[in-house]
Scaffold this motif. Structure first.
Motif, PDB file in Angstrom:
ATOM      1  N   UNK A 168       0.814  -1.211   0.000  1.00 49.16           N
ATOM      2  CA  UNK A 168       0.000   0.000   0.000  1.00 49.16           C
ATOM      3  C   UNK A 168       0.852   1.268   0.000  1.00 49.16           C
ATOM      4  N   UNK A 169       2.176   1.129  -0.117  1.00 47.32           N
ATOM      5  CA  UNK A 169       3.045   2.301  -0.095  1.00 47.32           C
ATOM      6  C   UNK A 169       2.707   3.314  -1.171  1.00 47.32           C
ATOM      7  N   UNK A 170       2.435   2.840  -2.398  1.00 46.69           N
ATOM      8  CA  UNK A 170       2.099   3.767  -3.472  1.00 46.69           C
ATOM      9  C   UNK A 170       0.818   4.531  -3.210  1.00 46.69           C
ATOM     10  N   UNK A 171      -0.185   3.854  -2.637  1.00 51.15           N
ATOM     11  CA  UNK A 171      -1.443   4.522  -2.303  1.00 51.15           C
ATOM     12  C   UNK A 171      -1.233   5.549  -1.194  1.00 51.15           C
ATOM     13  N   UNK A 172      -0.389   5.217  -0.215  1.00 55.32           N
ATOM     14  CA  UNK A 172      -0.073   6.173   0.850  1.00 55.32           C
ATOM     15  C   UNK A 172       0.611   7.399   0.259  1.00 55.32           C
ATOM     16  N   UNK A 173       1.559   7.172  -0.650  1.00 55.58           N
ATOM     17  CA  UNK A 173       2.219   8.293  -1.309  1.00 55.58           C
ATOM     18  C   UNK A 173       1.252   9.146  -2.103  1.00 55.58           C
ATOM     19  N   UNK A 174       0.265   8.517  -2.741  1.00 52.00           N
ATOM     20  CA  UNK A 174      -0.743   9.275  -3.490  1.00 52.00           C
ATOM     21  C   UNK A 174      -1.545  10.176  -2.566  1.00 52.00           C
ATOM     22  N   UNK A 175      -1.832   9.705  -1.348  1.00 49.13           N
ATOM     23  CA  UNK A 175      -2.540  10.545  -0.379  1.00 49.13           C
ATOM     24  C   UNK A 175      -1.676  11.739   0.024  1.00 49.13           C
ATOM     25  N   UNK A 176      -0.378  11.511   0.238  1.00 49.41           N
ATOM     26  CA  UNK A 176       0.522  12.625   0.552  1.00 49.41           C
ATOM     27  C   UNK A 176       0.624  13.602  -0.613  1.00 49.41           C
ATOM     28  N   UNK A 177       0.465  13.103  -1.829  1.00 48.13           N
ATOM     29  CA  UNK A 177       0.568  13.934  -3.020  1.00 48.13           C
ATOM     30  C   UNK A 177      -0.465  15.053  -3.029  1.00 48.13           C
ATOM     31  N   UNK A 178      -1.566  14.869  -2.308  1.00 45.64           N
ATOM     32  CA  UNK A 178      -2.634  15.872  -2.284  1.00 45.64           C
ATOM     33  C   UNK A 178      -2.316  17.034  -1.358  1.00 45.64           C
ATOM     34  N   UNK A 179      -1.228  16.945  -0.604  1.00 48.29           N
ATOM     35  CA  UNK A 179      -0.915  17.977   0.380  1.00 48.29           C
ATOM     36  C   UNK A 179      -0.081  19.087  -0.243  1.00 48.29           C
ATOM     37  N   UNK A 180       0.071  20.168   0.479  1.00 48.24           N
ATOM     38  CA  UNK A 180       0.816  21.329  -0.011  1.00 48.24           C
ATOM     39  C   UNK A 180       2.239  20.936  -0.378  1.00 48.24           C
ATOM     40  N   UNK A 181       2.740  21.527  -1.451  1.00 49.93           N
ATOM     41  CA  UNK A 181       4.106  21.284  -1.869  1.00 49.93           C
ATOM     42  C   UNK A 181       4.224  20.416  -3.093  1.00 49.93           C
ATOM     43  N   UNK A 182       3.142  19.749  -3.483  1.00 46.82           N
ATOM     44  CA  UNK A 182       3.196  18.885  -4.650  1.00 46.82           C
ATOM     45  C   UNK A 182       2.293  19.376  -5.780  1.00 46.82           C
TER      46      UNK A 182
END
Length: 321
Positions: free
Chosen positions: A298-312
């Motif tokens: 699930x690492x890629x899905x977790x990274x996708x969730x972080x992708x929605x945050x400021x800075x990306x």
């Protein structure tokens, strides 16, 4: 890239959803305001849609993941290419999603901002935030899965080409490729060192069907017991990984390399061969710290969730096109 539909709600509370659309499986996570994952879901990736659409499929899984909860942001990682407009262009492994406007469709369905990027970018972001490369300022992430994904993060941001797209380093030339690649190359790293390549080699060694997803684990068990045939298969696989990786280390000279994907689970069985090959390259490459992922599937899905945050996010003018 990443391409987003911007957030016009002004709300930072609620549930962030991350998903990783892979060639064989799609994984979803729900993350709360404290960046804690509280729900997970994994389903097979449809090859095509005879009724409904790709967006309908994804929306249905999101509704199962967090029923009754407000969705405030959605991040999508997809097996690329993903073009600068946020459209998946991968007819070979994601035919049902290729050309489909999933970003705008999901944004309309949930009234939330939606961001999409290559799955390797998402995996790299997760490793740098909460995985094997936490805090690294220069990370090369290689996903050894259905294909080979790659991402170079510099100071937390992915390196992109002049066209705005991510690296496609899985499609560099190596000697060990057993057959031509769908990308058009005669000898491609993806054909030699993906998990699919290891699976084919394991099946051949065991005299079993290459579609049997247990063959790699069964061969690994034999290798840990010292079986010569099994040991040779993993050593040869390590050489195939090393040849492509050596080229990337010479070109990009990162501080840290993280290997992800299901083939990385067996790194201990081919690490020695891989590192021996890289040492022979001497000063022509940067000898980066090498680690296997500390995250699960699930690492890629977790990274996708972080992708929605400021800075990306891209500049608003690009997002609003």
């Amino acid at each position: 890239m990443p391409v987003s539909v911007p957030d016009r709600t002004g709300s930072a509370a609620g549930v962030r959803v991350g998903m990783d659309i892979g060639g064989t499986g799609t994984r979803f996570v729900a993350m709360d305001a404290e960046q804690k994952v509280f729900a997970r879901l994994a389903v097979p990736t449809p090859g095509e849609f005879t009724s409904g659409s790709a967006a309908d499929f994804l929306a249905g899984q999101i509704s199962l993941l967090a029923p009754g909860r407000p969705i405030t942001a959605i991040g999508i990682g997809a097996s690329g290419p993903v073009d600068p407009e946020g459209i998946i262009r991968n007819p070979d492994t994601l035919p049902g999603f290729t050309g489909e406007p999933v970003v705008s469709a999901l944004a309309s369905r949930f009234g939330a901002p939606v961001t999409i990027d290559n799955d390797a970018v998402c995996a790299a972001v997760a490793e740098q935030r909460v995985g094997a490369a936490a805090g690294s300022t220069s990370l090369l992430h290689i996903t050894l899965g259905t294909g080979i994904g790659s991402c170079l993060l510099l100071a937390g941001r992915p390196l992109r080409g002049a066209d705005g797209m991510h690296l496609e380093a899985g499609h560099i030339t190596v000697r060990q490729a057993p057959e031509p690649c769908y990308c058009g190359r005669e000898a491609c790293w993806e054909m030699a060192a993906s998990r699919q390549a290891l699976q084919r080699a394991a099946a051949s060694a065991l005299g079993r069907d290459s579609r049997d997803r247990n063959v790699v684990a069964d061969l690994a068990e034999r290798a840990t017991r010292g079986d010569a045939v099994a040991t040779r298969v993993f050593r040869e696989y390590g050489l195939a990984v090393a040849e492509g990786l050596g080229t990337l280390l010479a070109a990009y000279r990162p501080h840290t390399v993280v290997l992800g994907g299901s083939a990385a689970e067996h790194l201990d069985l081919y690490r020695e061969e891989l590192e021996t090959y890289l040492r022979r390259l001497g000063p022509w490459i940067h000898h980066a710290e090498l680690a296997a992922t500390q995250l699960d599937d699930f690492g890629g899905a977790i990274g996708a969730a972080y992708l929605t945050m400021a800075g990306f996010q891209m500049p608003a003018t690009a997002r609003d096109r």
